[in-house]
Design a protein around this motif. Structure first.
Motif, PDB file in Angstrom:
ATOM      1  N   LYS A   1      14.922  -2.864  40.817  1.00 29.94           N
ATOM      2  CA  LYS A   1      14.137  -3.966  40.293  1.00 29.94           C
ATOM      3  C   LYS A   1      13.508  -3.576  38.962  1.00 29.94           C
ATOM      4  O   LYS A   1      13.037  -2.463  38.775  1.00 29.94           O
ATOM      5  CB  LYS A   1      13.028  -4.377  41.275  1.00 29.94           C
ATOM      6  CG  LYS A   1      13.561  -4.869  42.603  1.00 29.94           C
ATOM      7  CD  LYS A   1      14.429  -6.084  42.422  1.00 29.94           C
ATOM      8  CE  LYS A   1      14.894  -6.612  43.760  1.00 29.94           C
ATOM      9  NZ  LYS A   1      15.961  -7.560  43.654  1.00 29.94           N
ATOM     10  N   ASP A   2      13.508  -4.533  38.046  1.00 30.42           N
ATOM     11  CA  ASP A   2      12.875  -4.299  36.753  1.00 30.42           C
ATOM     12  C   ASP A   2      11.367  -4.210  36.932  1.00 30.42           C
ATOM     13  O   ASP A   2      10.805  -4.754  37.866  1.00 30.42           O
ATOM     14  CB  ASP A   2      13.201  -5.436  35.790  1.00 30.42           C
ATOM     15  CG  ASP A   2      14.677  -5.448  35.425  1.00 30.42           C
ATOM     16  OD1 ASP A   2      15.276  -4.365  35.360  1.00 30.42           O
ATOM     17  OD2 ASP A   2      15.211  -6.542  35.206  1.00 30.42           O
TER      18      ASP A   2
ATOM     19  N   HIS B   1      22.440   2.834  30.455  1.00 29.00           N
ATOM     20  CA  HIS B   1      21.005   2.697  30.708  1.00 29.00           C
ATOM     21  C   HIS B   1      20.792   1.867  31.971  1.00 29.00           C
ATOM     22  O   HIS B   1      21.626   1.053  32.361  1.00 29.00           O
ATOM     23  CB  HIS B   1      20.344   2.011  29.502  1.00 29.00           C
ATOM     24  CG  HIS B   1      18.863   2.059  29.509  1.00 29.00           C
ATOM     25  ND1 HIS B   1      18.091   1.220  30.298  1.00 29.00           N
ATOM     26  CD2 HIS B   1      17.992   2.839  28.833  1.00 29.00           C
ATOM     27  CE1 HIS B   1      16.816   1.486  30.089  1.00 29.00           C
ATOM     28  NE2 HIS B   1      16.732   2.463  29.209  1.00 29.00           N
ATOM     29  N   TRP B   2      19.689   2.078  32.614  1.00 26.72           N
ATOM     30  CA  TRP B   2      19.295   1.319  33.797  1.00 26.72           C
ATOM     31  C   TRP B   2      19.449  -0.187  33.572  1.00 26.72           C
ATOM     32  O   TRP B   2      19.968  -0.909  34.415  1.00 26.72           O
ATOM     33  CB  TRP B   2      17.834   1.652  34.099  1.00 26.72           C
ATOM     34  CG  TRP B   2      17.294   1.013  35.314  1.00 26.72           C
ATOM     35  CD1 TRP B   2      16.603  -0.161  35.386  1.00 26.72           C
ATOM     36  CD2 TRP B   2      17.390   1.498  36.650  1.00 26.72           C
ATOM     37  NE1 TRP B   2      16.256  -0.424  36.685  1.00 26.72           N
ATOM     38  CE2 TRP B   2      16.723   0.589  37.475  1.00 26.72           C
ATOM     39  CE3 TRP B   2      17.959   2.622  37.214  1.00 26.72           C
ATOM     40  CZ2 TRP B   2      16.616   0.749  38.840  1.00 26.72           C
ATOM     41  CZ3 TRP B   2      17.846   2.794  38.579  1.00 26.72           C
ATOM     42  CH2 TRP B   2      17.178   1.868  39.372  1.00 26.72           C
ATOM     43  N   LYS B   3      18.985  -0.651  32.412  1.00 27.58           N
ATOM     44  CA  LYS B   3      19.035  -2.082  32.110  1.00 27.58           C
ATOM     45  C   LYS B   3      20.475  -2.580  32.035  1.00 27.58           C
ATOM     46  O   LYS B   3      20.747  -3.730  32.393  1.00 27.58           O
ATOM     47  CB  LYS B   3      18.301  -2.372  30.808  1.00 27.58           C
ATOM     48  CG  LYS B   3      16.807  -2.155  30.930  1.00 27.58           C
ATOM     49  CD  LYS B   3      16.109  -2.318  29.607  1.00 27.58           C
ATOM     50  CE  LYS B   3      14.645  -1.950  29.751  1.00 27.58           C
ATOM     51  NZ  LYS B   3      13.979  -1.860  28.462  1.00 27.58           N
ATOM     52  N   ASP B   4      21.381  -1.739  31.582  1.00 24.47           N
ATOM     53  CA  ASP B   4      22.795  -2.123  31.528  1.00 24.47           C
ATOM     54  C   ASP B   4      23.346  -2.334  32.937  1.00 24.47           C
ATOM     55  O   ASP B   4      24.068  -3.302  33.195  1.00 24.47           O
ATOM     56  CB  ASP B   4      23.625  -1.055  30.806  1.00 24.47           C
ATOM     57  CG  ASP B   4      23.191  -0.842  29.372  1.00 24.47           C
ATOM     58  OD1 ASP B   4      22.905  -1.835  28.680  1.00 24.47           O
ATOM     59  OD2 ASP B   4      23.125   0.332  28.948  1.00 24.47           O
TER      60      ASP B   4
ATOM     61  N   PHE C   1      17.906   8.314  38.099  1.00 29.09           N
ATOM     62  CA  PHE C   1      18.569   7.505  37.077  1.00 29.09           C
ATOM     63  C   PHE C   1      17.560   6.559  36.422  1.00 29.09           C
ATOM     64  O   PHE C   1      17.479   6.440  35.203  1.00 29.09           O
ATOM     65  CB  PHE C   1      19.727   6.742  37.725  1.00 29.09           C
ATOM     66  CG  PHE C   1      20.425   5.747  36.851  1.00 29.09           C
ATOM     67  CD1 PHE C   1      20.654   5.979  35.503  1.00 29.09           C
ATOM     68  CD2 PHE C   1      20.882   4.558  37.390  1.00 29.09           C
ATOM     69  CE1 PHE C   1      21.314   5.046  34.707  1.00 29.09           C
ATOM     70  CE2 PHE C   1      21.549   3.625  36.607  1.00 29.09           C
ATOM     71  CZ  PHE C   1      21.759   3.870  35.270  1.00 29.09           C
ATOM     72  N   LYS C   2      16.766   5.903  37.249  1.00 34.25           N
ATOM     73  CA  LYS C   2      15.740   4.998  36.724  1.00 34.25           C
ATOM     74  C   LYS C   2      14.728   5.757  35.894  1.00 34.25           C
ATOM     75  O   LYS C   2      14.331   5.324  34.813  1.00 34.25           O
ATOM     76  CB  LYS C   2      15.048   4.279  37.900  1.00 34.25           C
ATOM     77  CG  LYS C   2      13.856   3.400  37.509  1.00 34.25           C
ATOM     78  CD  LYS C   2      14.267   2.182  36.728  1.00 34.25           C
ATOM     79  CE  LYS C   2      13.185   1.135  36.631  1.00 34.25           C
ATOM     80  NZ  LYS C   2      12.204   1.369  35.614  1.00 34.25           N
ATOM     81  N   ARG C   3      14.322   6.910  36.354  1.00 32.89           N
ATOM     82  CA  ARG C   3      13.323   7.697  35.626  1.00 32.89           C
ATOM     83  C   ARG C   3      13.851   8.182  34.282  1.00 32.89           C
ATOM     84  O   ARG C   3      13.128   8.155  33.276  1.00 32.89           O
ATOM     85  CB  ARG C   3      12.859   8.883  36.480  1.00 32.89           C
ATOM     86  CG  ARG C   3      11.770   9.695  35.826  1.00 32.89           C
ATOM     87  CD  ARG C   3      10.499   8.869  35.646  1.00 32.89           C
ATOM     88  NE  ARG C   3       9.536   9.625  34.868  1.00 32.89           N
ATOM     89  CZ  ARG C   3       8.752   9.101  33.941  1.00 32.89           C
ATOM     90  NH1 ARG C   3       8.778   7.818  33.691  1.00 32.89           N
ATOM     91  NH2 ARG C   3       7.925   9.853  33.276  1.00 32.89           N
ATOM     92  N   ILE C   4      15.095   8.618  34.228  1.00 33.39           N
ATOM     93  CA  ILE C   4      15.685   9.043  32.948  1.00 33.39           C
ATOM     94  C   ILE C   4      15.658   7.880  31.960  1.00 33.39           C
ATOM     95  O   ILE C   4      15.305   8.050  30.785  1.00 33.39           O
ATOM     96  CB  ILE C   4      17.117   9.567  33.152  1.00 33.39           C
ATOM     97  CG1 ILE C   4      17.074  10.949  33.791  1.00 33.39           C
ATOM     98  CG2 ILE C   4      17.885   9.623  31.830  1.00 33.39           C
ATOM     99  CD1 ILE C   4      18.430  11.480  34.191  1.00 33.39           C
TER     100      ILE C   4
ATOM    101  N   ALA D   1      29.495   0.666  38.760  1.00 33.67           N
ATOM    102  CA  ALA D   1      28.698   0.674  37.532  1.00 33.67           C
ATOM    103  C   ALA D   1      27.632   1.766  37.578  1.00 33.67           C
ATOM    104  O   ALA D   1      27.402   2.468  36.584  1.00 33.67           O
ATOM    105  CB  ALA D   1      28.053  -0.695  37.313  1.00 33.67           C
ATOM    106  N   ILE D   2      26.998   1.918  38.730  1.00 29.20           N
ATOM    107  CA  ILE D   2      25.987   2.973  38.893  1.00 29.20           C
ATOM    108  C   ILE D   2      26.642   4.342  38.726  1.00 29.20           C
ATOM    109  O   ILE D   2      26.151   5.199  37.980  1.00 29.20           O
ATOM    110  CB  ILE D   2      25.298   2.871  40.275  1.00 29.20           C
ATOM    111  CG1 ILE D   2      24.443   1.610  40.353  1.00 29.20           C
ATOM    112  CG2 ILE D   2      24.455   4.115  40.561  1.00 29.20           C
ATOM    113  CD1 ILE D   2      23.956   1.286  41.761  1.00 29.20           C
TER     114      ILE D   2
END
Length: 155
Positions: free
Chosen positions: A140-141, A83-86, A43-46, A97-98
């Motif tokens: 983590k960002d 998106h990851w940031k969301d 998910f993070k990579r996408i 949410a995930i």
């Protein structure tokens, strides 16, 4: 680990990483951990790839935001709110949410990603509570998984 950080043995490294994984895993059963960590990493990579492709499209178009959002500029569609940031902005019901973000990405990319995130029970707070999910190191960002998108070849 030895006090001299210039050399770490394979065994020391494995012990350190295993200890870190155990600490981070918390109450999640080791056999289930892979069903959590791999989907999160993907998910993070996408999201990372989408961002890299967005930035590349912005450069190509001299800053045209509309052009940078065209699906043709991306390997995967990341719907608004998925998106990851969301997900990073969520503080309660993080697992939900995930799960919702992953399902929306799968639906937006049926030919490429249908079922790719598996059927993990992200909403089971006994296994993955908000503090564990929201504070997970993979959430983590600033952490980018994998090479820049331009190194991954053709879309």
């Amino acid at each position: 680990m030895s006090l001299d950080n210039s050399h770490v043995s394979q065994q020391e490294l494995e012990q350190y990483l295993w200890g870190a994984a155990t600490l981070l895993r918390g109450g999640v059963d080791p056999g289930e951990y892979k069903n959590i960590i791999f989907p999160l990493m993907f998910f993070k990579r996408i999201s990372d790839v989408y961002d890299e492709e967005f930035e590349e499209a912005l450069r190509e178009s001299d800053g045209d935001l509309e052009y940078a959002q065209f699906a043709e500029n991306h390997r995967f569609i990341v719907p608004d709110g998925s998106h990851w940031k969301d997900v990073r902005e969520i503080t309660t019901d993080v697992g939900k949410a995930i799960q919702n973000a992953m399902r929306e990405i799968e639906k937006a990319n049926p030919d490429k990603l249908e079922g790719i995130f598996g059927d993990g029970n992200w909403t089971n707070k006994d296994r993955l509570n908000d503090q564990t999910a929201g504070g997970h190191p993979t959430l983590k960002d600033g952490v980018c998984f994998g090479p820049p998108a331009r190194l991954l070849g053709d879309r």
